[in-house]
Design a protein around this motif. Structure first.
Motif, PDB file in Angstrom:
ATOM      1  N   ALA A  12      26.483   3.838  58.220  1.00 41.96           N
ATOM      2  CA  ALA A  12      27.788   3.904  58.888  1.00 41.96           C
ATOM      3  C   ALA A  12      28.713   2.784  58.438  1.00 41.96           C
ATOM      4  O   ALA A  12      29.933   2.933  58.439  1.00 41.96           O
ATOM      5  CB  ALA A  12      27.598   3.851  60.409  1.00 41.96           C
ATOM      6  N   GLY A  13      28.130   1.656  58.028  1.00 38.69           N
ATOM      7  CA  GLY A  13      28.932   0.535  57.523  1.00 38.69           C
ATOM      8  C   GLY A  13      29.907   0.016  58.568  1.00 38.69           C
ATOM      9  O   GLY A  13      29.632   0.048  59.775  1.00 38.69           O
ATOM     10  N   ASP A  14      31.084  -0.405  58.087  1.00 36.11           N
ATOM     11  CA  ASP A  14      32.056  -1.002  58.994  1.00 36.11           C
ATOM     12  C   ASP A  14      32.675   0.007  59.947  1.00 36.11           C
ATOM     13  O   ASP A  14      33.206  -0.355  60.990  1.00 36.11           O
ATOM     14  CB  ASP A  14      33.185  -1.666  58.186  1.00 36.11           C
ATOM     15  N   ARG A  15      32.649   1.295  59.567  1.00 36.05           N
ATOM     16  CA  ARG A  15      33.232   2.334  60.447  1.00 36.05           C
ATOM     17  C   ARG A  15      32.497   2.420  61.772  1.00 36.05           C
ATOM     18  O   ARG A  15      33.054   2.790  62.792  1.00 36.05           O
ATOM     19  CB  ARG A  15      33.136   3.713  59.768  1.00 36.05           C
ATOM     20  N   GLY A  16      31.191   2.127  61.718  1.00 38.30           N
ATOM     21  CA  GLY A  16      30.387   2.194  62.953  1.00 38.30           C
ATOM     22  C   GLY A  16      30.102   3.604  63.406  1.00 38.30           C
ATOM     23  O   GLY A  16      29.602   3.833  64.501  1.00 38.30           O
ATOM     24  N   ALA A  17      30.410   4.606  62.577  1.00 40.77           N
ATOM     25  CA  ALA A  17      30.187   6.010  62.957  1.00 40.77           C
ATOM     26  C   ALA A  17      29.887   6.830  61.702  1.00 40.77           C
ATOM     27  O   ALA A  17      30.274   6.450  60.593  1.00 40.77           O
ATOM     28  CB  ALA A  17      31.406   6.581  63.670  1.00 40.77           C
ATOM     29  N   LEU A  65      19.883  15.223  55.395  1.00 40.27           N
ATOM     30  CA  LEU A  65      18.874  16.289  55.616  1.00 40.27           C
ATOM     31  C   LEU A  65      19.201  17.187  56.800  1.00 40.27           C
ATOM     32  O   LEU A  65      18.363  17.920  57.284  1.00 40.27           O
ATOM     33  CB  LEU A  65      17.467  15.682  55.837  1.00 40.27           C
ATOM     34  N   MET A  66      20.403  17.101  57.326  1.00 39.03           N
ATOM     35  CA  MET A  66      20.715  17.900  58.524  1.00 39.03           C
ATOM     36  C   MET A  66      22.046  18.630  58.357  1.00 39.03           C
ATOM     37  O   MET A  66      22.966  18.462  59.141  1.00 39.03           O
ATOM     38  CB  MET A  66      20.764  17.006  59.760  1.00 39.03           C
ATOM     39  N   GLY A  67      22.147  19.434  57.335  1.00 43.29           N
ATOM     40  CA  GLY A  67      23.390  20.167  57.112  1.00 43.29           C
ATOM     41  C   GLY A  67      23.622  21.249  58.141  1.00 43.29           C
ATOM     42  O   GLY A  67      24.738  21.619  58.411  1.00 43.29           O
ATOM     43  N   GLY A  68      22.562  21.819  58.743  1.00 40.96           N
ATOM     44  CA  GLY A  68      22.635  22.969  59.645  1.00 40.96           C
ATOM     45  C   GLY A  68      23.327  22.659  60.950  1.00 40.96           C
ATOM     46  O   GLY A  68      24.547  22.487  61.005  1.00 40.96           O
ATOM     47  N   TRP A  69      22.549  22.595  62.022  1.00 35.21           N
ATOM     48  CA  TRP A  69      23.166  22.423  63.339  1.00 35.21           C
ATOM     49  C   TRP A  69      23.916  21.107  63.446  1.00 35.21           C
ATOM     50  O   TRP A  69      24.996  21.034  64.015  1.00 35.21           O
ATOM     51  CB  TRP A  69      22.126  22.560  64.441  1.00 35.21           C
ATOM     52  N   ALA A  70      23.354  20.043  62.855  1.00 39.25           N
ATOM     53  CA  ALA A  70      24.042  18.756  62.956  1.00 39.25           C
ATOM     54  C   ALA A  70      25.350  18.813  62.181  1.00 39.25           C
ATOM     55  O   ALA A  70      26.342  18.219  62.577  1.00 39.25           O
ATOM     56  CB  ALA A  70      23.153  17.644  62.428  1.00 39.25           C
ATOM     57  N   GLN A 107      31.269  18.612  62.575  1.00 41.46           N
ATOM     58  CA  GLN A 107      32.565  19.085  62.078  1.00 41.46           C
ATOM     59  C   GLN A 107      33.713  18.633  62.974  1.00 41.46           C
ATOM     60  O   GLN A 107      34.813  18.378  62.498  1.00 41.46           O
ATOM     61  CB  GLN A 107      32.583  20.615  62.020  1.00 41.46           C
ATOM     62  N   GLY A 108      33.447  18.513  64.255  1.00 42.36           N
ATOM     63  CA  GLY A 108      34.537  18.200  65.181  1.00 42.36           C
ATOM     64  C   GLY A 108      34.446  16.806  65.765  1.00 42.36           C
ATOM     65  O   GLY A 108      35.215  16.463  66.661  1.00 42.36           O
ATOM     66  N   ARG A 109      33.505  15.996  65.337  1.00 38.02           N
ATOM     67  CA  ARG A 109      33.357  14.670  65.943  1.00 38.02           C
ATOM     68  C   ARG A 109      32.555  13.747  65.021  1.00 38.02           C
ATOM     69  O   ARG A 109      31.849  14.233  64.128  1.00 38.02           O
ATOM     70  CB  ARG A 109      32.626  14.781  67.288  1.00 38.02           C
ATOM     71  N   ASP A 110      32.662  12.452  65.252  1.00 35.00           N
ATOM     72  CA  ASP A 110      31.828  11.480  64.535  1.00 35.00           C
ATOM     73  C   ASP A 110      30.653  11.093  65.414  1.00 35.00           C
ATOM     74  O   ASP A 110      30.740  11.129  66.645  1.00 35.00           O
ATOM     75  CB  ASP A 110      32.637  10.220  64.228  1.00 35.00           C
ATOM     76  N   LEU A 111      29.547  10.720  64.767  1.00 40.31           N
ATOM     77  CA  LEU A 111      28.382  10.250  65.528  1.00 40.31           C
ATOM     78  C   LEU A 111      28.373   8.731  65.508  1.00 40.31           C
ATOM     79  O   LEU A 111      28.267   8.129  64.427  1.00 40.31           O
ATOM     80  CB  LEU A 111      27.089  10.787  64.891  1.00 40.31           C
ATOM     81  N   PRO A 112      28.491   8.086  66.668  1.00 34.75           N
ATOM     82  CA  PRO A 112      28.445   6.614  66.662  1.00 34.75           C
ATOM     83  C   PRO A 112      27.091   6.131  66.125  1.00 34.75           C
ATOM     84  O   PRO A 112      26.050   6.678  66.486  1.00 34.75           O
ATOM     85  CB  PRO A 112      28.609   6.240  68.140  1.00 34.75           C
ATOM     86  N   ALA A 113      27.117   5.145  65.274  1.00 33.23           N
ATOM     87  CA  ALA A 113      25.863   4.627  64.710  1.00 33.23           C
ATOM     88  C   ALA A 113      25.130   3.815  65.775  1.00 33.23           C
ATOM     89  O   ALA A 113      25.765   3.206  66.641  1.00 33.23           O
ATOM     90  CB  ALA A 113      26.172   3.762  63.507  1.00 33.23           C
ATOM     91  N   PRO A 114      23.788   3.773  65.728  1.00 31.57           N
ATOM     92  CA  PRO A 114      23.033   2.977  66.718  1.00 31.57           C
ATOM     93  C   PRO A 114      23.428   1.502  66.622  1.00 31.57           C
ATOM     94  O   PRO A 114      23.643   0.991  65.531  1.00 31.57           O
ATOM     95  CB  PRO A 114      21.570   3.166  66.295  1.00 31.57           C
ATOM     96  N   GLN A 115      23.525   0.881  67.781  1.00 29.22           N
ATOM     97  CA  GLN A 115      23.897  -0.541  67.816  1.00 29.22           C
ATOM     98  C   GLN A 115      22.817  -1.316  68.550  1.00 29.22           C
ATOM     99  O   GLN A 115      22.260  -0.824  69.516  1.00 29.22           O
ATOM    100  CB  GLN A 115      25.216  -0.740  68.587  1.00 29.22           C
ATOM    101  N   GLY A 116      22.530  -2.506  68.145  1.00 29.20           N
ATOM    102  CA  GLY A 116      21.586  -3.373  68.854  1.00 29.20           C
ATOM    103  C   GLY A 116      20.173  -2.828  68.824  1.00 29.20           C
ATOM    104  O   GLY A 116      19.799  -2.068  67.941  1.00 29.20           O
ATOM    105  N   ARG A 117      19.412  -3.219  69.853  1.00 23.78           N
ATOM    106  CA  ARG A 117      18.004  -2.827  69.881  1.00 23.78           C
ATOM    107  C   ARG A 117      17.819  -1.493  70.610  1.00 23.78           C
ATOM    108  O   ARG A 117      18.658  -1.099  71.419  1.00 23.78           O
ATOM    109  CB  ARG A 117      17.184  -3.920  70.569  1.00 23.78           C
ATOM    110  N   SER A 118      16.670  -0.827  70.353  1.00 22.63           N
ATOM    111  CA  SER A 118      16.408   0.459  70.995  1.00 22.63           C
ATOM    112  C   SER A 118      16.126   0.236  72.488  1.00 22.63           C
ATOM    113  O   SER A 118      15.834  -0.885  72.920  1.00 22.63           O
ATOM    114  CB  SER A 118      15.192   1.135  70.350  1.00 22.63           C
ATOM    115  N   PHE A 119      16.182   1.333  73.250  1.00 18.89           N
ATOM    116  CA  PHE A 119      15.926   1.241  74.687  1.00 18.89           C
ATOM    117  C   PHE A 119      14.525   0.670  74.949  1.00 18.89           C
ATOM    118  O   PHE A 119      14.345  -0.195  75.810  1.00 18.89           O
ATOM    119  CB  PHE A 119      16.049   2.635  75.319  1.00 18.89           C
ATOM    120  N   MET A 120      13.519   1.115  74.183  1.00 15.37           N
ATOM    121  CA  MET A 120      12.135   0.663  74.418  1.00 15.37           C
ATOM    122  C   MET A 120      12.002  -0.837  74.128  1.00 15.37           C
ATOM    123  O   MET A 120      11.316  -1.555  74.849  1.00 15.37           O
ATOM    124  CB  MET A 120      11.169   1.472  73.544  1.00 15.37           C
TER     125      MET A 120
END
Ligand code: SF4
Length: 502
Positions: free
Chosen positions: A456-461, A467-472, A477-490
Motif C-alpha cells: 500500500a505504501g504511502d497511500r495506506g490503501a 491472486l484475488m481478481g474474482g470477488w475481491a 472496483q468501487g472502493r479502496d481497501l485500507p492497509a493493515p496498521q499496527g499490530r494484529s488483534f491477537m
C-alpha cells in the motif's frame, strides 16, 4: 382520498398485461448477475433511496413512542412458539370454528393443490374476473398466471401490486410490492394500460396517479365474481381471518364479490383474539412505523342474514407447501415470521439491490432463508451468502427470529453439499486448516499484514489484491481497501494480558 376527476369516471380499463411466468424454483438463482444489474439500474437506485426515511426512521419513531415494545416482542415470540408447538390442535380448532359458521376449509399440501382448489371454487361460481388483495402466498403458488391460463382474469387491488401487474412484474418487497418503481414509470404504465383516457392528461403528481388508479379499480371491484385475499392472521378460537392494509382494498375485495377466498399458510394461526392484539401491536410498528395500520379487519365467516354487506360464501385454503416439514428441524424459528418486512428494510444488501435480485418470491434476509427451505438449496445457495451477517435483521425482527444463525445454517448445508464454487471451497479449506494451527495462523497473519502494508505504501490503501481478481476484484472496483496498521488483534490481546502497553 379526494373525489376522482369526473372525466375519468367513464374510462374503460384496458386489459391487464400478462404477468411474468411464475419463477421456476428448479432454475438456479443467479443472485450475483441480478445484483450487478440492479446496481447499474439508476431508477431502481433512486427508488431504493426512500427505504431509510420511508421505513427505518418511521419504525424508530414508533419504538420511541412505546417503551414496552421490547417486552411485546418477547410476548409475540412466545405466542408464535406456543402455536408452532401445538399447531395441529390450533389448526383443527380453527377449521371447526370456520365450519360452525358455514365456511369451507380446504387443506392444500402443495402449490399445485392450492391452485386447483382456488380454480375449482372460481369455476363453480362461473367466475370470469377475480379481484385480489395483496397475498404473498398467491405469489408463492403462482396463482395469477395459472388463473390466466384457465381463462380467469385476476385483478390486483393493492396499489403496489396493481402497478407491478400492469408492468408484468412480480413484487419486490413483501409489504411494498412496487418499491422499486419511480413515479415516472408508474405514469408510463398507466398511459400504456389505461385505455380511453386523454393521452395528454397530467400524471406528474402522485395524487393524480392515485385518483386514476382508484377510478379504474373501483369498476373492477364491481365486475368481480370472486375476491381472493391473503390473511395476516387466522384466529383459532373464533375461526376469524384478519386483513391488515392501508388502502382498504382488502376489505373491498372481501366484501363486494359473491364469494371470498382467503389463501393462507398454516403458520398464520394465533390461538385467541388476545394473542392477536399482541401481534398486531408489533406488526404495524415494525412494518411501516404506524401504531396501527389504517384498516385492520377481523372478519368471521360469510354474510349473516342481518349483515348489511359481505360475501355469500367464505372459503379458506390452508397451504402447507413444505412448512410442516420445517416444524421439527433447525429452521423452525423461521415459521414465526409475521411478514412485516423490517428485516429487508434494514438489510444493507437489500437496500442496494432490491427484491428482484433474490430471484424468487420472498426477498431479503427472510427470503434468503425461506427460498432454500421451500425450493432447494441446490438451486438457491447464493442467497444465504447475500448477507454481511451484520445482524440488523435480527435486531429489528418483531418475533426475534435469529436470522443470521439461520443464514449460517444454510451456508453450512451448502458447503457440506459442495455447492459453492471450487475457488471458494479451496479458500475456506485452506483457511480452516490454518485456523486449527494457531501458531502458524499468527505467523501467516503477521506476514500477510506486513506485505499488504508494504504494497500500500504511502497511500495506506490498496486498489488490487494479489491472486484475488474474482470477488475481491469486484469489491475493489468501487472502493479502496485500507492497509493493515499496527499490530494484529491477537498480538494486542496477548500484550494486554501480559500487562504491557498496546
Ligand atoms: S423475519 Fe422478522 S423482520 Fe423479517 S419479515 Fe419476518 S417477522 Fe418481519
Amino acid at each position: 382520498m379526494t373525489e376522482a376527476p369526473t372525466a375519468a369516471l367513464g374510462a374503460a380499463p384496458g386489459p391487464l398485461r400478462q404477468r411474468q411466468p411464475h419463477p421456476d424454483a428448479q432454475a438456479p438463482l443467479a443472485f450475483g448477475a441480478h445484483a450487478r444489474e440492479a446496481l447499474a439500474n439508476a431508477n431502481l437506485q433512486r427508488a431504493l433511496h426512500h427505504v431509510k426515511e420511508g421505513f427505518q426512521d418511521k419504525r424508530l419513531a414508533a419504538m420511541d413512542r412505546l417503551p414496552e415494545f421490547d417486552a411485546l416482542r418477547d410476548a409475540a415470540r412466545d405466542i408464535k412458539d406456543h402455536v408452532l408447538a401445538h399447531l395441529d390442535i390450533y389448526l383443527e380448532r380453527f377449521a371447526t370454528a370456520v365450519e360452525a359458521r358455514g365456511g369451507h376449509v380446504h387443506w392444500a399440501r402443495d402449490a399445485a393443490e392450492a391452485r386447483a382448489m382456488v380454480l375449482d371454487i372460481c369455476r363453480r361460481e362461473n367466475a370470469r374476473t377475480v379481484t385480489k388483495g395483496k397475498s404473498m402466498v398467491a405469489e408463492e403458488i403462482g396463482l395469477n398466471p395459472f388463473l390466466e391460463e384457465n381463462g380467469i382474469e385476476p385483478v390486483e387491488t393493492d396499489l403496489g401490486e396493481y402497478i407491478v401487474q400492469l408492468r408484468g412484474e412480480t413484487p419486490s418487497h413483501i409489504i411494498a410490492p412496487a418499491i422499486h418503481v419511480v413515479k415516472e414509470e408508474i405514469a408510463d404504465a398507466f398511459r400504456r394500460e389505461h385505455e380511453g383516457l386523454a393521452p395528454e392528461r397530467d400524471l406528474t403528481d402522485r395524487r393524480a396517479l392515485l385518483d386514476e388508479a382508484r377510478v379504474v379499480l373501483r369498476r373492477r371491484y364491481f365486475q368481480a365474481d370472486v375476491g381472493i385475499t391473503g390473511a395476516n392472521f387466522l384466529v383459532a378460537e373464533t375461526g376469524s381471518g384478519v386483513i391488515v392494509t392501508n388502502e382498504g382494498n382488502g376489505d373491498m375485495t372481501r366484501t363486494l364479490p359473491r364469494v371470498h377466498v382467503a389463501l393462507a399458510t398454516i403458520e398464520k394461526i394465533v390461538p385467541t383474539l388476545d394473542d392477536l392484539a399482541v401481534l398486531l401491536r408489533v406488526l404495524a410498528r415494525s412494518a411501516t412505523g404506524q401504531d396501527f395500520s389504517t384498516y385492520t379487519t377481523v372478519y368471521t365467516g360469510a354474510r349473516r342474514p342481518d349483515d348489511p354487506d359481505g360475501p355469500e360464501a367464505f372459503h379458506v385454503v390452508l397451504l402447507d407447501n413444505g412448512r410442516s416439514a420445517l416444524l421439527g428441524g433447525e429452521l423452525r424459528e423461521v415459521l414465526r415470521c409475521i411478514r412485516c418486512g423490517a428485516c429487508m428494510n434494514h438489510c444493507p444488501v437489500y437496500q442496494r439491490v432490491g427484491g428482484h435480485a433474490y430471484g424468487w418470491v420472498y426477498p431479503g434476509p427472510i427470503g434468503a432463508i425461506m427460498t432454500p427451505a421451500l425450493t432447494a438449496i441446490a438451486t438457491s445457495h447464493p442467497l444465504p451468502n447475500a448477507s454481511t451477517l451484520c445482524g440488523r435483521c435480527e435486531e429489528v425482527c418483531p418475533v426475534r427470529i435469529p436470522l443470521p444463525k439461520l443464514l449460517r445454517y444454510w451456508r453450512t448445508e451448502a458447503a457440506a453439499a459442495g455447492l459453492p464454487p471450487l475457488a471458494e471451497r479451496l479458500g475456506l479449506t485452506l483457511w480452516a486448516w490454518l485456523a486449527r494451527r494457531p501458531a502458524l495462523y499468527r505467523l501467516a497473519v503477521r506476514q500477510i499484514a506486513r506485505r499488504l502494508k508494504a504494497r500500500a505504501g504511502d497511500r495506506g490503501a490498496l486498489r488490487r489484491l494479489p491472486l484475488m481478481g474474482g470477488w475481491a476484484g469486484h469489491w475493489l472496483q468501487g472502493r479502496d481497501l485500507p492497509a493493515p496498521q499496527g499490530r494484529s488483534f491477537m498480538d494486542q490481546w496477548r500484550a494486554q494480558k501480559k500487562g504491557t502497553r498496546l
